[in-house]
Design a protein around this motif. Structure first.
Motif, mmCIF file in Angstrom:
data_model
loop_
_atom_site.group_PDB
_atom_site.id
_atom_site.type_symbol
_atom_site.label_atom_id
_atom_site.label_comp_id
_atom_site.label_asym_id
_atom_site.label_seq_id
_atom_site.Cartn_x
_atom_site.Cartn_y
_atom_site.Cartn_z
ATOM 1 N N ALA A 107 -35.249 -34.642 79.351
ATOM 2 C CA ALA A 107 -34.212 -33.606 79.428
ATOM 3 C C ALA A 107 -33.122 -33.855 78.391
ATOM 4 O O ALA A 107 -32.692 -32.936 77.684
ATOM 5 N N ILE A 108 -32.695 -35.127 78.271
ATOM 6 C CA ILE A 108 -31.651 -35.473 77.287
ATOM 7 C C ILE A 108 -32.179 -35.223 75.873
ATOM 8 O O ILE A 108 -31.495 -34.644 75.032
ATOM 9 N N LEU A 150 -26.229 -33.085 87.811
ATOM 10 C CA LEU A 150 -25.231 -34.167 87.890
ATOM 11 C C LEU A 150 -25.794 -35.542 87.499
ATOM 12 O O LEU A 150 -25.523 -36.546 88.141
ATOM 13 N N GLY A 151 -26.616 -35.562 86.453
ATOM 14 C CA GLY A 151 -27.108 -36.817 85.888
ATOM 15 C C GLY A 151 -28.223 -37.506 86.634
ATOM 16 O O GLY A 151 -28.605 -38.621 86.289
ATOM 17 N N GLY A 152 -28.768 -36.878 87.668
ATOM 18 C CA GLY A 152 -29.853 -37.512 88.420
ATOM 19 C C GLY A 152 -30.918 -36.513 88.840
ATOM 20 O O GLY A 152 -30.765 -35.304 88.655
ATOM 21 N N ILE A 153 -32.014 -37.032 89.420
ATOM 22 C CA ILE A 153 -33.118 -36.185 89.862
ATOM 23 C C ILE A 153 -32.862 -35.743 91.302
ATOM 24 O O ILE A 153 -32.661 -36.566 92.187
ATOM 25 N N VAL A 154 -32.867 -34.429 91.518
ATOM 26 C CA VAL A 154 -32.664 -33.870 92.856
ATOM 27 C C VAL A 154 -33.989 -33.885 93.612
ATOM 28 O O VAL A 154 -34.074 -34.298 94.759
ATOM 29 N N GLU A 214 -38.640 -30.797 69.779
ATOM 30 C CA GLU A 214 -39.279 -32.083 69.435
ATOM 31 C C GLU A 214 -40.051 -32.548 70.665
ATOM 32 O O GLU A 214 -39.736 -33.590 71.258
ATOM 33 N N ALA A 215 -41.073 -31.785 71.046
ATOM 34 C CA ALA A 215 -41.766 -32.035 72.325
ATOM 35 C C ALA A 215 -42.332 -33.449 72.423
ATOM 36 O O ALA A 215 -42.163 -34.124 73.445
ATOM 37 N N ILE A 216 -42.996 -33.919 71.370
ATOM 38 C CA ILE A 216 -43.661 -35.223 71.431
ATOM 39 C C ILE A 216 -42.648 -36.372 71.444
ATOM 40 O O ILE A 216 -42.809 -37.353 72.155
ATOM 41 N N SER A 217 -41.569 -36.222 70.681
ATOM 42 C CA SER A 217 -40.604 -37.328 70.573
ATOM 43 C C SER A 217 -39.387 -37.178 71.481
ATOM 44 O O SER A 217 -38.494 -38.024 71.457
ATOM 45 N N ALA A 218 -39.334 -36.120 72.307
ATOM 46 C CA ALA A 218 -38.151 -35.868 73.149
ATOM 47 C C ALA A 218 -37.812 -37.047 74.054
ATOM 48 O O ALA A 218 -36.635 -37.390 74.228
ATOM 49 N N VAL A 219 -38.827 -37.689 74.641
ATOM 50 C CA VAL A 219 -38.585 -38.796 75.577
ATOM 51 C C VAL A 219 -37.953 -39.988 74.861
ATOM 52 O O VAL A 219 -36.979 -40.574 75.349
ATOM 53 N N ILE A 227 -36.277 -39.942 71.972
ATOM 54 C CA ILE A 227 -34.938 -39.534 71.515
ATOM 55 C C ILE A 227 -33.959 -39.591 72.692
ATOM 56 O O ILE A 227 -32.848 -40.107 72.568
ATOM 57 N N GLY A 228 -34.402 -39.082 73.850
ATOM 58 C CA GLY A 228 -33.562 -39.094 75.047
ATOM 59 C C GLY A 228 -33.210 -40.506 75.489
ATOM 60 O O GLY A 228 -32.084 -40.777 75.925
ATOM 61 N N ALA A 229 -34.181 -41.441 75.367
ATOM 62 C CA ALA A 229 -33.929 -42.832 75.754
ATOM 63 C C ALA A 229 -32.855 -43.444 74.865
ATOM 64 O O ALA A 229 -31.948 -44.133 75.343
ATOM 65 N N GLY A 230 -32.954 -43.183 73.558
ATOM 66 C CA GLY A 230 -31.954 -43.700 72.616
ATOM 67 C C GLY A 230 -30.576 -43.129 72.887
ATOM 68 O O GLY A 230 -29.573 -43.855 72.892
ATOM 69 N N LYS A 231 -30.520 -41.827 73.142
ATOM 70 C CA LYS A 231 -29.225 -41.181 73.402
ATOM 71 C C LYS A 231 -28.638 -41.634 74.738
ATOM 72 O O LYS A 231 -27.429 -41.743 74.882
ATOM 73 N N ALA A 232 -29.508 -41.909 75.717
ATOM 74 C CA ALA A 232 -29.042 -42.384 77.025
ATOM 75 C C ALA A 232 -28.357 -43.740 76.888
ATOM 76 O O ALA A 232 -27.365 -44.019 77.564
#
Length: 334
Positions: free
Chosen positions: A132-133, A162-166, A307-312, A314-319
């Motif tokens: 998501a990020i 709110l930053g978490g999984i519902v 960026e479907a393949i690299s989204a995860v 990228i999101g980990a780095g941004k997190a």
């Protein structure tokens, strides 16, 4: 240096702050059985799958999103870290993605492998949150977002706010199961045995799970394998219509799980999702017709992340750059 890693069943992607995706390699290691020596890692090792002599084995150390072979995973991570930075004092902080449904023991195995490979500090983040990020969604606000991340070993479906999984679910049906389904179909339909790589080529080039016309169904490619009748090499032509039939079972499982998650979603968040749409990430989201099929079955617009393949990754780095914004349940460090 801060790095985000998508430790996938099929491939590993590494995101470095300020540089973006710096590495994308298959998660495969070739080893010599007799000496225990590593011969190749990544793309070079993947080319050896199904083509090695008896003493050499090509290992995929991750299975269905979790570590199946600890020591090989450690070797692979060390190799990729050395490839990114050749310095001996390179000890980065790492954010590693893991499936949403994973045991504490499996989480610890990932952290220990990363620390042994040279991480200064290791954090874990659930794949749908990272996806998501990476797809550009702001999950920190009280607004519902739904992500479907179809990787190599697992599919993670989650509704976030709110930053978490519902609510969400993780199933071990994804790209690898698509390949298996194609292998089984070709075996049953043509009495032909094909390898993993050939099945993957069919999936990428002609597979279509929602062909809208006869013209779409007629798209075809030639696939080579070994005849189960004569035992000799043989070529057959497989069409998009046939791949739709072959992939029906795993695709139905994913669609039914999306349905199940939507049924459990609180009404206010469901309203947000119907307005914003479902965001798809991962290599499996690029399977032709997948977005149209989910849209048709749920009645909700479906968007494939840029960026479907690299989204995860990228999101980990941004997190890792925004640890303070993430909810308390989003990151695991112990």
């Amino acid at each position: 240096m801060d790095i985000g890693i998508d430790l996938g069943t099929a491939s590993i992607l590494v995101y470095v702050k300020g540089k973006g995706i710096v590495l994308q390699e298959p998660s495969v290691v070739a080893m010599d059985r007799s000496t225990g020596k590593m011969l190749a890692v990544g793309e070079e090792a993947r080319r050896m799958i199904g083509r090695t002599p008896g003493n050499i084995v090509a290992i995929r150390p991750l299975k269905e999103g979790v570590i199946a072979d600890y020591s090989t995973t450690e070797i692979m991570l060390k190799y990729f870290l050395n490839k990114i930075a050749h310095s001996r004092i390179f000890r980065p902080r790492m954010m590693i993605c893991v499936p949403a449904v994973i045991t504490t023991v499996e989480k610890r195995a990932v952290i220990e492998a990363a620390n042994a490979a040279g991480a200064r500090q290791t954090y874990l983040i659930e794949e749908p949150i990272a996806a998501a990020i990476g797809a550009g969604l702001d999950i920190s606000k009280p607004f519902g977002s739904m992500v479907v991340d179809i990787g190599g070993g697992t599919t993670d479906i989650a509704v976030m706010s709110l930053g978490g999984i519902v609510c969400g679910e993780s199933l071990r049906v994804a790209g690898d199961k698509f390949d298996d389904a194609i292998v089984r179909f070709v075996k049953k339909e043509f009495n032909l045995m094909i390898g993993e790589r050939s099945a993957e080529e069919v999936k990428i080039n002609v597979a279509d799970v929602f062909p809208e016309s006869d013209e779409d169904k007629a798209v075809s490619m030639e696939v080579r394998g070994r005849s189960l009748i004569s035992g000799l090499p043989q070529n057959v032509t497989i069409t998009a219509g046939q791949t739709c039939e072959a992939l029906q079972e795993p695709v139905e499982q994913i669609v039914n799980t999306i349905y199940s998650v939507l049924e459990k979603t609180p009404p206010e968040l469901a309203s947000d999702i119907s307005e914003k749409g479902i965001v798809m990430t991962g290599g499996g989201s690029l399977l032709k017709g997948m977005d149209k099929l989910i849209c048709r079955r749920t009645g909700i617009p479906v968007i494939i992340a840029e960026e479907a393949i690299s989204a995860v990754a990228i999101g980990a780095g941004k997190a890792l750059e925004n640890l303070d914004i993430l909810g308390p349940n989003a990151v695991f460090t112990k």
